[in-house]
Design an enzyme around this catalytic site. Structure first.
Site, PDB file in Angstrom:
ATOM      1  N   GLY A  36       7.494  -6.505   8.900  1.00 39.51           N
ATOM      2  CA  GLY A  36       7.231  -7.912   9.189  1.00 39.51           C
ATOM      3  C   GLY A  36       7.359  -8.789   7.953  1.00 39.51           C
ATOM      4  N   GLY A  94       6.115  -1.041  11.535  1.00 39.44           N
ATOM      5  CA  GLY A  94       5.330   0.190  11.745  1.00 39.44           C
ATOM      6  C   GLY A  94       6.073   1.166  12.638  1.00 39.44           C
ATOM      7  CE  LYS A 110      -4.095   0.444   2.074  1.00 40.88           C
ATOM      8  NZ  LYS A 110      -4.856   0.642   3.315  1.00 40.88           N
TER       9      LYS A 110
HETATM   10  P1  ADP Z   1       6.146  -5.034   5.326  1.00 40.54           P
HETATM   11  O1  ADP Z   1       5.361  -5.937   6.245  1.00 40.54           O
HETATM   12  O2  ADP Z   1       7.536  -5.542   5.104  1.00 40.54           O
HETATM   13  O3  ADP Z   1       6.103  -3.590   5.762  1.00 40.54           O
HETATM   14  P2  ADP Z   1       3.917  -4.712   3.529  1.00 40.54           P
HETATM   15  O4  ADP Z   1       3.022  -5.261   4.584  1.00 40.54           O
HETATM   16  O5  ADP Z   1       3.804  -3.280   3.193  1.00 40.54           O
HETATM   17  O6  ADP Z   1       5.448  -5.080   3.880  1.00 40.54           O
HETATM   18  O7  ADP Z   1       3.663  -5.488   2.156  1.00 40.54           O
HETATM   19  C1  ADP Z   1       3.852  -6.874   2.035  1.00 40.54           C
HETATM   20  C2  ADP Z   1       2.963  -7.458   0.993  1.00 40.54           C
HETATM   21  O8  ADP Z   1       3.038  -6.749  -0.235  1.00 40.54           O
HETATM   22  C3  ADP Z   1       3.339  -8.884   0.665  1.00 40.54           C
HETATM   23  O9  ADP Z   1       2.370  -9.762   1.197  1.00 40.54           O
HETATM   24  C4  ADP Z   1       3.393  -8.917  -0.870  1.00 40.54           C
HETATM   25  O10 ADP Z   1       2.743 -10.053  -1.409  1.00 40.54           O
HETATM   26  C5  ADP Z   1       2.658  -7.656  -1.238  1.00 40.54           C
HETATM   27  N1  ADP Z   1       3.031  -7.173  -2.570  1.00 40.54           N
HETATM   28  C6  ADP Z   1       4.262  -6.873  -3.024  1.00 40.54           C
HETATM   29  N2  ADP Z   1       4.226  -6.507  -4.321  1.00 40.54           N
HETATM   30  C7  ADP Z   1       2.948  -6.586  -4.704  1.00 40.54           C
HETATM   31  C8  ADP Z   1       2.266  -6.356  -5.955  1.00 40.54           C
HETATM   32  N3  ADP Z   1       2.915  -5.958  -7.049  1.00 40.54           N
HETATM   33  N4  ADP Z   1       0.928  -6.549  -5.982  1.00 40.54           N
HETATM   34  C9  ADP Z   1       0.266  -6.953  -4.884  1.00 40.54           C
HETATM   35  N5  ADP Z   1       0.842  -7.196  -3.687  1.00 40.54           N
HETATM   36  C10 ADP Z   1       2.170  -7.008  -3.607  1.00 40.54           C
HETATM   37 MG    MG Z   2       3.212  -6.244   6.435  1.00 38.05          MG
END
Ligand code: ADP
Ligand code: MG
Length: 395
Positions: free
Chosen positions: A352, A376, A199
């Site tokens: 995470g 976060g 997002k």
């Molecule tokens: P973090 O937990 O490391 O902060 P996020 O929660 O923001 O990361 O995002 C992780 C998710 O983003 C993963 O589950 C991954 O599948 C998804 N993701 C990455 N690239 C894409 C994409 N192009 N389209 C949809 N989902 C995506």
């Molecule tokens: Mg996440």
């Protein structure tokens, strides 16, 4: 900020707020990273003769007891890692908690049941949280904040109770703060930031703040498509946050003004559906077919990103480059992880899913400068926000 070295803990009851929020599959812990990260503080306090009372949350049980979110399996694992038994209280501030704490001898450790089984823990009402914090405080003589992954939450066990007892920061929080200072106050340049994940709106605050701090910002993951769309490109059925297009355009403009280099992928793995077995191919970033969705950055982008990271002295990475949970879309995340491993920079992985990606793709955690337990919390710190759980430990 005081640390546990400043506390005289022998014979005292010490309430430790830890972050034991681990992924579970039924009662099986699938990644114990956060429990392992909590061990040093608990062990140190126990060895110094404290009666250690650990409080933590697991998941989002909505303010009432729910066996699916019990910390009982975590107590067992914590005991294994500490090499000493961990007494488990089946409530947080009730009869079981009081009896368990009363039975502790010097050097013993107890874990209280999920603090979020109590609605007051996360209440927006200061008085309600305060009363619950009184109950927690009555179980202890001293408070140690060590749950880094929760410090951005103004919750009773993170914030209010710290104000009611003599307090200090645990070793995990101290270590995470040292790292965050290396990313802010005393950053070695060039400083490159890689952002991905799902997002844009989650990460906008941090981009905003980094526009006058980072030298280079590399964008992957689902966020890419809002950036490509902001440049007038077709993004097919990819994730797109239309309401953020203006903000993103403004960022691109400000980056240019500030001399911050924005690096966007040049190719994309585009699939017919959100599935591991969907038909997929690599397309140029400006040629995504209208009926395809981008699920990873392509191989040329992986090389480009690696090149942009090769001369960095500091790298912060948050958010996978693609849907790494499905093998065909893990290449971009693997390429960035490898670039961090190969780099001589101080490398930090936050988030995470990013931390889980690094581990499930088989990388050695020790090959990174630091893998943060709090996504976060790290992002909010880098956004320049005040974190309640750190604020409460000051003074
Ligand atoms: P973090 O937990 O490391 O902060 P996020 O929660 O923001 O990361 O995002 C992780 C998710 O983003 C993963 O589950 C991954 O599948 C998804 N993701 C990455 N690239 C894409 C994409 N192009 N389209 C949809 N989902 C995506
Ligand atoms: Mg996440």
């Amino acid at each position: 900020m005081k640390t546990i070295d400043d506390l005289d803990v022998a014979g005292k009851r010490v309430l430790v707020r830890a972050d034991l929020n681990v992924p579970l599959d039924g009662a099986t812990i699938t990644d114990d990273g956060r429990i392992r990260a909590s061990v040093p503080t608990i062990r140190t306090l126990a060895e110094r003769g404290a009666r250690v009372v650990v409080t933590a949350h697991l998941g989002r049980p909505k303010g009432e007891p729910n066996p699916a979110y019990s910390l009982a399996p975590v107590a067992a694992r914590l005991g294994e890692l500490l090499g000493r038994p961990v007494a488990f209280a089946t409530d947080t501030v009730g009869d079981s908690a009081r009896a368990t704490v009363a039975s502790l001898g010097d050097g013993d450790v107890a874990l209280l049941e999920n603090v979020r089984f109590n609605a007051a823990e996360t209440s927006k009402d200061d008085a309600e949280r305060g009363l619950f914090a009184d109950a927690l405080a009555s179980l202890a003589d001293l408070y140690v904040g060590d749950g880094f992954g929760a410090v951005h939450r103004k919750h009773a066990s993170v914030y209010d109770v710290a104000l009611k007892l003599p307090h200090a920061a645990g070793q995990l929080i101290a270590a995470e703060l040292d790292v965050l200072k290396r990313l802010t106050e005393k950053v070695e340049r060039p400083y490159a930031v890689v952002l991905g994940g799902s997002k844009v709106s989650d990460k906008l605050g941090v981009i905003d703040n980094l526009l006058d701090k980072a030298d280079r910002i590399l964008i992957g993951g689902g966020m890419v498509f809002t950036f490509l769309a902001a440049q007038g490109r077709e993004v097919g059925t990819s994730l797109l946050e239309k309401d953020q297009l203006d903000t993103v355009r403004d960022y691109l403009r400000r980056a240019e003004e500030n001399g911050v280099e924005f690096v966007l992928p040049v190719d994309i793995v585009a699939a017919a559906a959100f599935a591991a077995d969907a038909e997929h191919s690599v397309v140029a970033a400006d040629a995504i077919p209208a009926d395809r969705m981008g699920l990873d950055i392509g191989p040329d982008s992986g090389e480009l990103f690696a090149a942009k990271l090769s001369d960095a002295r500091t790298v912060f990475w948050n958010g996978p480059m693609g849907v790494f949970e499905m093998a065909p879309y893990a290449g971009g995340t693997r390429a960035v992880a490898q670039a961090l491993v190969d780099s001589d920079a101080f490398t930090v992985v936050g988030g995470g899913d990013s931390a889980a990606a690094v581990r499930t793709l088989g990388f050695d955690e020790n090959a990174f400068g630091h893998i943060s337990t709090g996504g976060g919390a790290s992002l909010e710190y880098l956004e320049g926000k005040t974190l309640p759980g750190l604020d409460a430990l000051e003074g």
